[in-house]
Design a protein around this motif. Structure first.
Motif, PDB file in Angstrom:
ATOM      1  N   THR A 213    -126.737 -56.080  25.903  1.00 30.64           N
ATOM      2  CA  THR A 213    -126.268 -54.755  25.483  1.00 30.64           C
ATOM      3  C   THR A 213    -124.867 -54.502  26.026  1.00 30.64           C
ATOM      4  O   THR A 213    -123.966 -54.057  25.306  1.00 30.64           O
ATOM      5  CB  THR A 213    -127.231 -53.662  25.990  1.00 30.64           C
ATOM      6  OG1 THR A 213    -128.530 -53.878  25.436  1.00 30.64           O
ATOM      7  CG2 THR A 213    -126.741 -52.279  25.577  1.00 30.64           C
ATOM      8  N   LYS A 214    -124.689 -54.806  27.310  1.00 29.34           N
ATOM      9  CA  LYS A 214    -123.375 -54.624  27.935  1.00 29.34           C
ATOM     10  C   LYS A 214    -122.345 -55.564  27.306  1.00 29.34           C
ATOM     11  O   LYS A 214    -121.188 -55.178  27.100  1.00 29.34           O
ATOM     12  CB  LYS A 214    -123.482 -54.884  29.439  1.00 29.34           C
ATOM     13  CG  LYS A 214    -122.199 -54.644  30.197  1.00 29.34           C
ATOM     14  CD  LYS A 214    -122.373 -54.850  31.699  1.00 29.34           C
ATOM     15  CE  LYS A 214    -123.146 -53.718  32.307  1.00 29.34           C
ATOM     16  NZ  LYS A 214    -123.148 -53.798  33.804  1.00 29.34           N
ATOM     17  N   THR A 216    -122.300 -56.740  24.185  1.00 28.66           N
ATOM     18  CA  THR A 216    -121.942 -56.234  22.856  1.00 28.66           C
ATOM     19  C   THR A 216    -120.961 -55.070  22.964  1.00 28.66           C
ATOM     20  O   THR A 216    -119.967 -55.005  22.229  1.00 28.66           O
ATOM     21  CB  THR A 216    -123.212 -55.787  22.102  1.00 28.66           C
ATOM     22  OG1 THR A 216    -124.116 -56.895  22.004  1.00 28.66           O
ATOM     23  CG2 THR A 216    -122.863 -55.307  20.701  1.00 28.66           C
ATOM     24  N   GLN A 217    -121.233 -54.153  23.886  1.00 30.20           N
ATOM     25  CA  GLN A 217    -120.338 -53.007  24.070  1.00 30.20           C
ATOM     26  C   GLN A 217    -118.957 -53.452  24.547  1.00 30.20           C
ATOM     27  O   GLN A 217    -117.925 -52.922  24.112  1.00 30.20           O
ATOM     28  CB  GLN A 217    -120.959 -52.032  25.073  1.00 30.20           C
ATOM     29  CG  GLN A 217    -122.233 -51.376  24.573  1.00 30.20           C
ATOM     30  CD  GLN A 217    -122.934 -50.578  25.670  1.00 30.20           C
ATOM     31  OE1 GLN A 217    -122.608 -50.690  26.851  1.00 30.20           O
ATOM     32  NE2 GLN A 217    -123.905 -49.764  25.269  1.00 30.20           N
ATOM     33  N   LYS A 220    -116.946 -55.009  21.626  1.00 33.19           N
ATOM     34  CA  LYS A 220    -116.442 -53.938  20.741  1.00 33.19           C
ATOM     35  C   LYS A 220    -115.238 -53.248  21.365  1.00 33.19           C
ATOM     36  O   LYS A 220    -114.246 -52.964  20.676  1.00 33.19           O
ATOM     37  CB  LYS A 220    -117.555 -52.920  20.472  1.00 33.19           C
ATOM     38  CG  LYS A 220    -118.670 -53.423  19.576  1.00 33.19           C
ATOM     39  CD  LYS A 220    -119.721 -52.337  19.376  1.00 33.19           C
ATOM     40  CE  LYS A 220    -120.852 -52.826  18.463  1.00 33.19           C
ATOM     41  NZ  LYS A 220    -121.898 -51.787  18.287  1.00 33.19           N
ATOM     42  N   HIS A 221    -115.324 -52.982  22.657  1.00 32.23           N
ATOM     43  CA  HIS A 221    -114.223 -52.338  23.362  1.00 32.23           C
ATOM     44  C   HIS A 221    -112.959 -53.196  23.294  1.00 32.23           C
ATOM     45  O   HIS A 221    -111.865 -52.684  23.010  1.00 32.23           O
ATOM     46  CB  HIS A 221    -114.627 -52.095  24.821  1.00 32.23           C
ATOM     47  CG  HIS A 221    -113.490 -51.700  25.704  1.00 32.23           C
ATOM     48  ND1 HIS A 221    -112.956 -50.430  25.723  1.00 32.23           N
ATOM     49  CD2 HIS A 221    -112.761 -52.440  26.605  1.00 32.23           C
ATOM     50  CE1 HIS A 221    -111.950 -50.396  26.589  1.00 32.23           C
ATOM     51  NE2 HIS A 221    -111.808 -51.588  27.146  1.00 32.23           N
TER      52      HIS A 221
END
Length: 425
Positions: A213-214, A216-217, A220-221
Motif C-alpha cells: 500500500t505504501k 503504491t502511494q 503515485k507521488h
C-alpha cells in the motif's frame, strides 16, 4: 603490520611529523588505529614512545680551515699519480666492428577491442544519508570523477525516510509524509542521478499488505511530482541471500507481486533479482532456482563476488592467493555461462564485491588497493552494466549494525572526507 610499525617507528624517532601524519604515511587509516596497535605491541602510545626515545639530530658535517693542512697538494700532481696507476694495469685494446645480429620482426595488424566503461552504483545505505552535506559533497566528487549513474539505497520505506502519517483535523494536511525523501530525490534529479533500490524480502514480508500500500502511494507521488521520465530510469532489485530458510515458491510469489506493482504503474522501469551464485558448485541455491523459469519477468540480475568464498585464510600459501587473483572475472564468466545454458541472458550488475588485500582497516597501502580495484573493474568492464561501491566505512557499518558486520564491499571514501586508495581518478 610489523613492517608498517617499523617504518612508523623511524618516523617517530627521526622526524618531527605529527602522529596523525605518521599514521597516514605508513598505511594506517587513522590515528586511533595506529595508536591502538602500537600500544598492543610496544606497551605505550606512539607519543610516549617518542618522548622516551627521540633521537636528537646532530650536524655530522665538519669544516676544516686551510691552516690545519700541513702541505697542499696541487691537482696536477694528483692526476699524474692516478694516471700512472691506471696505465700500469691497462691492457691493449684493438677496435673491432661492433657485433650485431639481425632480429626479424613480423608486423601484423594489432587486435583492437572496444572497452566499455560500466556505470557505477554508489551505495549510501538509507536514502536519508543524502540529506547530509558531507555525503552530498562526496557524491558530487564521485559524479565528477567517475561514471556515476545510480545511488544505491536499502530500506526505502523505513520510518526515518517516510514517517507514519499523523492524524490531523485539517481538511488539507499542511505536512507531507514524503517531505524528507523528497529532499533527497530532488538532489538526485538536479544532478542526473537515478535510484538503485534493494528491496529485501524480509522488509516486505514483515508487514506485506501495508508495504505494498505504501509502495503504491509512493510511486503515485513520485510520478505526480517528478514525472515518469525520471522514475522510469530507476532499478529495483529483489533481494534474499544465499543462505535462506524461505521456500522458493514464497520468494517467487513475493517477487512477482513486487514486479507487478512497479510494472503496472511504470512499464519501462527495470525490475530484477539478486541471484546468489556458488563459485564452486557453479549454480544458484535451490531456493533461487525459480528465477531461471521467470526470465520474462526479470529485467536484470544482481550478483556478488567476494574472494573469501574460495580462500581459507588459515592456509597462507601463494597458490591459494593465486587462485583468487582472477576470481571476480572467473565468477562473472561462470555466472554468464550458467545463465546462457538456462536461457536467461540478462544484464548483470555487480552489487557487492571485494579485493583480496587483507583486513581493510590496517593493511592497505597508498596505491595497492587502488590498483586491485582498477584491475578488477577492467577485467569485467565488458561483462557488466554497473559496478557498485560503498561511499565510506561509517555508512557501511551503520547499515550492518543490527547483524554480524561483513566487510564485503569496496569503498570510495574512508572516514568521511579522506579519500582512500580505492578512489579512482
Amino acid at each position: 603490520m610489523n613492517i608498517r610499525l617499523n617504518h612508523s617507528m623511524k618516523d617517530l624517532l627521526y622526524t618531527t611529523d605529527a602522529i596523525s601524519q605518521i599514521a597516514m604515511n605508513n598505511g594506517f587509516p587513522n590515528t586511533k588505529s595506529f595508536s591502538t596497535f602500537f600500544k598492543e605491541v610496544y606497551g605505550m602510545t606512539p607519543n610516549v614512545y617518542r618522548e622516551k626515545h627521540y633521537v636528537q639530530k646532530e650536524d655530522s658535517v665538519q669544516s676544516y680551515s686551510k691552516e690545519d693542512v700541513l702541505h697542499l697538494i696541487q691537482s696536477p700532481e694528483i692526476v699524474a699519480k692516478l694516471s700512472s696507476m691506471i696505465l700500469d694495469d691497462q691492457k691493449s685494446y684493438s677496435h673491432i666492428e661492433t657485433r650485431y645480429e639481425k632480429l626479424p620482426l613480423t608486423l601484423s595488424k594489432p587486435v583492437t577491442m572496444k572497452l566499455t566503461c560500466p556505470d557505477h552504483i554508489l551505495e549510501i545505505g538509507e536514502i536519508i544519508e543524502l540529506l547530509k552535506e558531507d555525503v552530498r559533497s562526496q557524491v558530487l566528487d564521485v559524479k565528477k570523477d567517475l561514471q556515476l549513474r545510480y545511488i544505491g539505497v536499502r530500506h526505502l520505506f523505513s520510518s526515518t525516510a517516510i514517517p507514519p502519517e499523523v492524524e490531523t483535523d485539517e481538511e488539507i494536511p499542511t505536512t507531507s509524509p514524503y517531505f524528507t525523501i523528497d529532499s533527497a530525490l530532488e538532489f538526485m534529479k538536479s544532478h542526473d542521478l537515478s535510484l538503485f533500490v534493494r528491496s529485501d524480502y524480509m522488509d516486505i514480508s514483515r508487514n506485506e499488505e501495508p508495504y505494498f500500500t505504501k509502495l503504491t502511494q509512493f510511486i503515485k507521488h513520485c510520478l505526480q511530482l517528478y514525472g515518469e521520465s525520471f522514475v522510469k530510469q530507476w532499478h529495483v532489485m529483489f533481494y534474499e541471500p544465499y543462505y535462506t530458510g524461505v521456500e522458493a515458491k514464497e520468494l517467487q510469489r513475493v517477487y512477482l507481486k513486487l514486479h507487478k506493482v512497479w510494472k503496472t504503474m511504470i512499464p519501462s522501469i527495470q525490475v530484477g533479482v539478486y541471484m546468489p551464485f556458488s563459485f564452486r558448485k557453479e549454480k544458484t541455491s535451490d531456493h533461487h532456482e525459480w528465477q531461471l523459469e521467470y526470465g520474462t519477468s526479470i529485467d536484470f540480475i544482481g550478483y556478488n563476488a567476494n574472494q573469501n568464498e574460495v580462500i581459507d585464510f588459515k592456509e597462507i600459501a601463494d597458490a591459494k592467493f593465486d587462485f583468487a587473483r582472477d576470481y571476480i572475472k572467473e565468477k562473472t564468466d561462470k555466472l554468464k555461462q550458467y545463465l546462457k545454458s538456462n536461457h536467461l541472458e540478462k544484464p548483470l550488475h555487480l552489487v557487492s564485491w571485494n579485493t583480496l588485500s587483507g583486513n581493510t582497516r590496517y593493511t592497505n597501502g597508498t596505491f595497492f588497493r587502488g590498483a586491485l580495484v582498477l584491475k578488477n573493474v577492467l577485467d569485467i568492464a565488458n561483462d557488466v552494466k554497473t559496478v557498485a561501491l560503498w561511499i565510506n566505512t561509517i555508512v557501511h557499518e551503520e547499515v550492518g549494525k543490527d547483524k554480524r558486520y561483513r566487510m564485503d564491499g569496496v569503498e570510495l571514501f574512508h572516514y568521511l572526507n579522506g579519500k582512500r586508495p580505492a578512489f579512482l581518478r
